[in-house]
Design a protein around this motif. Structure first.
Motif, PDB file in Angstrom:
ATOM      1  N   LYS A 153      37.231  17.051  -7.037  1.00  0.00           N
ATOM      2  CA  LYS A 153      36.962  15.724  -7.776  1.00  0.00           C
ATOM      3  C   LYS A 153      35.578  15.191  -7.285  1.00  0.00           C
ATOM      4  O   LYS A 153      35.302  14.118  -8.064  1.00  0.00           O
ATOM      5  CB  LYS A 153      38.254  14.819  -7.788  1.00  0.00           C
ATOM      6  N   TYR A 154      34.955  15.317  -5.855  1.00  0.00           N
ATOM      7  CA  TYR A 154      34.083  14.808  -5.699  1.00  0.00           C
ATOM      8  C   TYR A 154      32.635  15.607  -5.664  1.00  0.00           C
ATOM      9  O   TYR A 154      31.602  15.139  -5.095  1.00  0.00           O
ATOM     10  CB  TYR A 154      34.191  14.171  -4.292  1.00  0.00           C
ATOM     11  N   HIS A 155      32.788  16.847  -6.173  1.00  0.00           N
ATOM     12  CA  HIS A 155      31.833  17.690  -6.015  1.00  0.00           C
ATOM     13  C   HIS A 155      31.094  17.880  -7.246  1.00  0.00           C
ATOM     14  O   HIS A 155      31.417  18.164  -8.485  1.00  0.00           O
ATOM     15  CB  HIS A 155      32.204  19.265  -5.926  1.00  0.00           C
ATOM     16  N   HIS A 156      29.833  17.273  -7.216  1.00  0.00           N
ATOM     17  CA  HIS A 156      28.835  16.944  -8.363  1.00  0.00           C
ATOM     18  C   HIS A 156      27.952  18.098  -8.666  1.00  0.00           C
ATOM     19  O   HIS A 156      27.271  18.640  -8.000  1.00  0.00           O
ATOM     20  CB  HIS A 156      27.836  15.975  -7.812  1.00  0.00           C
ATOM     21  N   LYS A 157      28.488  18.730  -9.958  1.00  0.00           N
ATOM     22  CA  LYS A 157      27.612  19.518 -10.650  1.00  0.00           C
ATOM     23  C   LYS A 157      27.111  19.138 -11.996  1.00  0.00           C
ATOM     24  O   LYS A 157      27.952  18.417 -12.686  1.00  0.00           O
ATOM     25  CB  LYS A 157      28.512  21.110 -10.669  1.00  0.00           C
ATOM     26  N   ASN A 158      26.192  19.857 -12.384  1.00  0.00           N
ATOM     27  CA  ASN A 158      25.533  19.444 -13.878  1.00  0.00           C
ATOM     28  C   ASN A 158      25.646  18.076 -14.046  1.00  0.00           C
ATOM     29  O   ASN A 158      26.046  17.414 -14.962  1.00  0.00           O
ATOM     30  CB  ASN A 158      26.624  20.100 -14.863  1.00  0.00           C
ATOM     31  N   ILE A 159      24.811  17.529 -12.857  1.00  0.00           N
ATOM     32  CA  ILE A 159      24.424  16.011 -12.924  1.00  0.00           C
ATOM     33  C   ILE A 159      23.462  15.585 -14.274  1.00  0.00           C
ATOM     34  O   ILE A 159      22.367  16.234 -14.354  1.00  0.00           O
ATOM     35  CB  ILE A 159      23.924  15.700 -11.744  1.00  0.00           C
ATOM     36  N   VAL A 160      23.979  14.488 -14.866  1.00  0.00           N
ATOM     37  CA  VAL A 160      23.061  13.965 -15.929  1.00  0.00           C
ATOM     38  C   VAL A 160      23.123  12.252 -15.648  1.00  0.00           C
ATOM     39  O   VAL A 160      24.349  11.766 -15.560  1.00  0.00           O
ATOM     40  CB  VAL A 160      23.447  14.201 -17.310  1.00  0.00           C
TER      41      VAL A 160
END
Length: 378
Positions: A153-160
């Motif tokens: 839930k804290y793993h940031h992917k595909n950030i916009v």
């Protein structure tokens, strides 16, 4: 020297009858909630995953304020039903009504008491519960050697992420960042679109980007930057090894947030909402707005449950099992709350209306009971 206002005898008597029952109800609600909430899970941890019993006790102690807070409204409901039922069975309610005392006057001491408890609940949720939840999570994560930034839930992917500028009370897009992922230190595969006067002005593409705390800027590496003129033509293309860009820190705060909503107080939630407004995660924004409204609505439920408990205790509880009556009220409230929250998450109803709907319905029902002579004045 100012003297405290004298408390009427009837108020002192009702409060004196209410407090012992409330303390017992609160103990039962809090202990039951904690047992159901974490004890069964921790027993499994201790037996199957070698979770330290000492750490388990620490987690219990840190989690207890949260369960205490959750038990406050329900304990007030049970206490008022039981207390006013006892007064009704002893014909004290009938005697007081025969002297011209209204039902609202009879339950007003309990309502004032519930306001004090609501303030206590708000204080717990503001100052004690968020850090306690955080340290409880830290104990569990340290015990099992879990790195929080690696949790799903804290793993940031595909950030916009979007940065805005406020101009004459109007918000206009300043930049748009698109990145493949964030590993806790660096952004990877970044595309940055910068705008001027609502027109695309620059396009920056880089392999990585890292925040420089001293320069208060992002350092982009191994990329290129394209300048676009007012006619939307590519004016020039610059290649770089390192490029410093003074984007605001909200982007860093967004990708580096490793705290659950339950681990933040109201001030931190509002700050996080301000950061989150720039993301495209509408579901997460909506859930955060719901959580903020719950911090206000749940303490007020203490007053609602007290009103309902007092009215029902005076009029119905001598005819119906008081525990059954409390359970029916709690299940009804929770059912309405669950349905309204679900509608808020999907965006079908406004968040403020949905979160406050159970309280508003409880107040409305209490008003109906109070306005009916057959209930309020008998």
């Amino acid at each position: 020297m100012l003297k405290l206002l004298p408390i009427p005898l009837i108020d002192r008597y009702i409060i004196r009858e209410l407090i012992p029952v409330w303390l017992l109800s609160l103990s039962l609600c809090s202990i039951l909630g904690e047992v159901i909430g974490i004890s069964f899970e921790q027993v499994q941890f201790i037996t199957e995953r070698d979770f330290s019993p000492i750490d388990a006790l620490q987690v219990h102690g840190l989690k207890f304020p949260a369960f205490l807070s959750l038990g406050l409204p329900f304990s007030l409901l049970m206490a008022t039903i039981i207390t006013y039922t006892k007064l009704s069975e002893n014909n004290e309610i009938v005697a007081l009504k025969s002297c011209g005392t209204s039902l609202l006057r009879l339950i007003s001491p309990a309502v004032i008491f519930s306001l004090v408890i609501a303030i206590l609940m708000f204080y717990l949720n503001m100052t004690i519960i968020p850090p306690a939840n955080y340290w409880a999570a830290m104990i569990i994560e340290n015990e099992f050697k879990v790195e929080r930034s690696n949790l799903q839930k804290y793993h940031h992917k595909n950030i916009v992420y979007q940065g805005f500028i406020l101009n004459h009370q109007l918000r206009s897009l300043k930049y748009l960042v698109i990145a493949d992922r964030f590993d806790g230190q660096k952004l990877y595969q970044i595309t940055l679109l910068e705008y001027q006067q609502r027109r695309l002005h620059k396009i920056t593409i880089a392999n990585t980007a890292v925040w420089d705390q001293q320069l208060k800027s992002w350092i982009f590496t191994n990329g290129s930057q394209q300048i676009i003129d007012n006619q939307s033509n590519y004016q020039e293309i610059n290649h770089f090894q390192h490029l410093s860009l003074a984007l605001d820190q909200n982007l860093l705060d967004y990708v580096q947030n490793y705290r659950d909503n339950r681990e933040m107080n109201l001030r931190e939630l509002y700050q996080w909402l301000n950061v989150l407004q720039g993301s495209n995660d509408l579901l997460k924004i909506r859930q955060l707005q719901i959580n903020i409204q719950e911090r206000y609505a749940l303490p007020f439920s203490c007053v609602v449950f007290t009103l309902l408990g007092g009215i029902l205790g005076c009029n119905y509880a001598n005819k119906i099992n008081r525990i059954s009556l409390a359970i029916v009220v709690i299940i009804s409230y929770q059912g309405i709350q669950f349905l309204a929250t679900s509608l808020c998450v999907t965006g079908l109803i406004p968040i403020k209306l949905g979160i406050w709907l159970p309280n508003l319905m409880g107040l409305g029902l209490s008003g109906i009971f109070l306005l009916q002579p057959s209930l309020g004045d008998k």
